[in-house]
Write an enzyme that holds these catalytic residues in place. Sequence first.
Site, short mmCIF file in Angstrom:
data_model
loop_
_atom_site.label_atom_id
_atom_site.label_comp_id
_atom_site.label_asym_id
_atom_site.label_seq_id
_atom_site.Cartn_x
_atom_site.Cartn_y
_atom_site.Cartn_z
N GLY A 122 0.72 -1.25 0.02
CA GLY A 122 -0.02 0.03 -0.11
C GLY A 122 0.69 1.04 0.00
CB CYS A 124 0.58 3.66 4.91
SG CYS A 124 -0.72 4.92 4.51
CB ILE A 127 -0.40 -5.39 4.67
CG1 ILE A 127 -0.85 -4.10 4.89
CG2 ILE A 127 -1.43 -6.27 5.69
CD1 ILE A 127 -2.22 -3.61 4.79
CE LYS A 146 -1.47 -0.03 7.55
NZ LYS A 146 -2.49 0.86 7.44
CG ASP A 250 -15.30 2.63 2.79
OD1 ASP A 250 -16.16 2.66 1.96
OD2 ASP A 250 -14.14 2.48 2.56
#
Length: 421
Positions: A122, A124, A127, A146, A250
């Site tokens: 991702g 950031c 994972i 993560k 979400d």
Amino acid sequence: MARMLLECSLSDKLCVIQEKQYEVIIVPALLVGAFLIILAVILWLFIRGQRTQQQCPGPRGVAPALPLRSLSREAAGHGGEVFVPLEETSMESFLQASAPSLAKLQVPREQLSEVLEQIHNGTCGVIYRANMNTGDPAKSKSVVLKTLKEPAGLHEVQDFIGRIQFYQHLGKHKNLVQLEGCCTESLPLYMVLEDVAQGDLLSFLWTCRRDVMTMDGLLYDLTEKQIYHIGKQVLLALEFLQDKHLFHGDVAARNILIQSDLTAKLCGLGLAYEVHARGAISPARAIPLKWLAPERLLLRPAGIRGDIWSFGILLYEMVTLGAPPYPEVPPTSILQYLQRRKIMKRPSSCTHIMYNIMKSCWRWNEDGRPLPRELRLRLEASLKSADDKAVLQVPELVVPELYAAVAGINVESLSFSYSIL
């Protein structure tokens, strides 16, 4: 008057020259004075700016950290200010300041030595799925790891620590993905999360379209009764968030993880963290439009009843085995579609009872929508008479690229099954 004072006649040229000498002297003097004043102001502003920079040093290229605060006074009453103040100017001092609050969550790094697979790369960080050793080989378990990408600036580290602290403040619930621990005493930083190996609900629904009954111990024959069962668990998670004065923001099949016994776990709590920490949703965060309530599309304040609208879309996803909502409406036209008070038609596989529940979630006025507890009681009542024999069937297999275009989401987000925070 000047001529009279100078005692000049009208034919005296010297008198005219003397008359004009006042303008020749005064006008340039005024211009020079104005220039000196402007120059003095510019110098003062420059010196003031230099003094400000000397008093407030900060790392270049790093966005200023936003102050973290609770969403409301009620939230503070349920745990107070759980975040470390972000006035720290160095990464080492910030990690030291946050260490006491995270001491009970620290996991020795040597216990996370075996990485099984990479789940997602991702923005950031990466994972992973990894094994966490507890000292007893029989109790070794799979976890999701993560990581924060390197090199990371102070702002990114603060945000990463803030998300761990948010999970710690939130507490445990059987229908939320759990935080198992963290490694934050030094770089690199890790967040250790519960592993739900069966993956996300959307992928599960797509597999239900295939001609399979069981795979990896998971039953892929979905019935109306099981839809109510999964929906009830999602509502329990929303009730828990509401009690914490939060909302999810979400709710969708892609943000629900499913276990082999059809236990549902809500994940993707990034929006809840942003609202809790900063009081507002980041404008940079993109949420697929077709799942949003009208007030969200109109950029009005969001709340738990916006999640109820999205829950109605989730019921549609389940009863159609993962079809995109509003298939005939382009994503950018969804607001105009809803402003005409239109909603999705009842799918052929959907009973009238379930469709009435969906319609109650899709009321334009948010105050007319039920709250999570009220809706859960309705689902529990419908669960008693729901069909547990007829298996939902959709013969068409899903093409991810086509689904992404119709649903208005990024196709890359469909290539993994873990969207935690």
